[in-house]
Design a protein around this motif. Structure first.
Motif, PDB file in Angstrom:
ATOM      1  N   SER A 136       8.860   6.555   0.337  1.00  0.00           N
ATOM      2  CA  SER A 136       8.755   5.691  -0.855  1.00  0.00           C
ATOM      3  C   SER A 136       7.316   5.242  -1.040  1.00  0.00           C
ATOM      4  O   SER A 136       6.544   5.154  -0.079  1.00  0.00           O
ATOM      5  CB  SER A 136       9.647   4.454  -0.717  1.00  0.00           C
ATOM      6  OG  SER A 136       9.071   3.523   0.185  1.00  0.00           O
TER       7      SER A 136
ATOM      8  N   THR B 223       9.161   1.011  -2.985  1.00  0.00           N
ATOM      9  CA  THR B 223       9.070   0.415  -1.648  1.00  0.00           C
ATOM     10  C   THR B 223       9.535  -1.037  -1.682  1.00  0.00           C
ATOM     11  O   THR B 223      10.250  -1.493  -0.775  1.00  0.00           O
ATOM     12  CB  THR B 223       7.610   0.497  -1.132  1.00  0.00           C
ATOM     13  OG1 THR B 223       7.248   1.875  -1.038  1.00  0.00           O
ATOM     14  CG2 THR B 223       7.462  -0.166   0.223  1.00  0.00           C
TER      15      THR B 223
ATOM     16  N   SER C  66       5.018   1.218   2.582  1.00  0.00           N
ATOM     17  CA  SER C  66       5.247   2.532   1.963  1.00  0.00           C
ATOM     18  C   SER C  66       5.162   3.603   3.034  1.00  0.00           C
ATOM     19  O   SER C  66       4.348   3.518   3.950  1.00  0.00           O
ATOM     20  CB  SER C  66       4.197   2.793   0.870  1.00  0.00           C
ATOM     21  OG  SER C  66       4.487   1.994  -0.254  1.00  0.00           O
TER      22      SER C  66
END
Ligand code: 48F
Length: 262
Positions: free
Chosen positions: A225, A230, A216
């Motif tokens: 994300s 992710t 992430s």
């Protein structure tokens, strides 16, 4: 019987107060530090840490609720699993947990959603419901994402042709879950961002949690994300109703954004 004296207020004033204070909020929201798309566990956790650090954060949520996938629990059973060290985050926001083995906890979904939402709001996050993000704003030299386009969910559902409004931000977080909707639209409309989306893999819970957390973060300049977005963008396995990585990825991406927009 005891008399109850209720303050009387006419309809016109009810409308005026709501319109005035809504517009005051929107005047600030259109120039935010961070836009988070999706009020699921990863988005609300990220918002909580960003707002605690003093950033102006808005969360746009398509639905009229928050919690994302928390409410559905596990096949609608009202419990989900949390593993260490994500229990630190839930302790901080006073969610009660039952430790079923060392480092493994069970929580009630309603308490988890309510307290995470309340913690984010108390930290200063604005959560706006019924708003769908359907595009990003971009800038060149250097190429970056600089905000989002927003529309009422109800307008989108009606199929009416209505242009959106825009919201500027130093960082946009795609916390939309399995479909990674914001990164998908940016990848399609802005090929120069060079973002490919391999798509999420089938379940492999034991490795998926850690992979989601470490992956992430930044996807392109200004665009980040967390959570299952992710997994979609990095081609990682899903993990089902275990939520530690959702919280930890939210905290991790908040740290990355704070470092980048300082
Ligand atoms: O799906 P969601 O809960 O995202 P998450 O934080 O957590 C995933 C888990 O719930 C679960 C899981 C854990 O093991 O697999 O699925 O990654 O929440 C995403 C939220 O984003 C909203 C959506 O309604 C949901 O509440 N959302 C999605 N697309 C948009 C959006 C959009 N374009 N605009 C606004 N909101």
């Amino acid at each position: 019987m005891q008399e109850v004296k209720i303050k009387q207020i006419d309809e016109k004033k009810i409308s005026q107060y709501i319109i005035k204070y809504t517009m005051e909020d929107w005047m600030n929201i259109v120039d935010s530090d961070v836009v988070i798309v999706g009020a699921g566990p990863s988005g609300m956790t990220a918002g909580y840490y960003l707002a605690k650090a003093g950033k102006r954060v808005v969360v746009f949520e398509r639905r009229l609720s928050f919690g994302g996938g928390i409410g559905g629990g596990a096949m609608n059973f009202h419990k989900v699993v949390i593993e260490s060290p994500a229990d630190e985050i839930l302790k901080e926001i006073e969610v009660r947990m039952t430790e079923v083995e060392s480092g493994v906890f069970i929580v009630d979904t309603a308490e988890f959603m309510a307290k995470l939402g309340a913690a984010a709001v108390d930290a200063g996050v604005k959560i706006l419901h019924g708003v769908t993000v359907d595009d990003v704003i971009f800038r060149e030299d250097p190429l970056r994402v600089a905000g989002v386009a927003v529309e009422w969910t109800s307008t989108q559902m009606s199929g009416l042709h209505v242009d959106p409004l825009f919201v500027s931000a130093k960082a946009v977080l795609d916390a939309t879950g399995h479909d990674a909707e914001i990164i998908s639209v940016a990848s399609r409309k802005l090929p120069e961002l060079n973002v490919q989306i391999p798509g999420e893999k089938s379940a492999y819970s034991e490795i998926a949690e850690e992979l989601v957390v470490v992956n992430s973060g930044k996807v392109a300049e200004g665009l980040y994300s967390s959570g299952m977005a992710t997994a979609e963008v990095r081609g990682l396995p899903r993990m089902g109703p275990i939520f530690g990585a959702m919280l930890l990825s939210g905290r991790k991406v908040a740290e990355d954004i704070l470092r980048d927009i300082r």
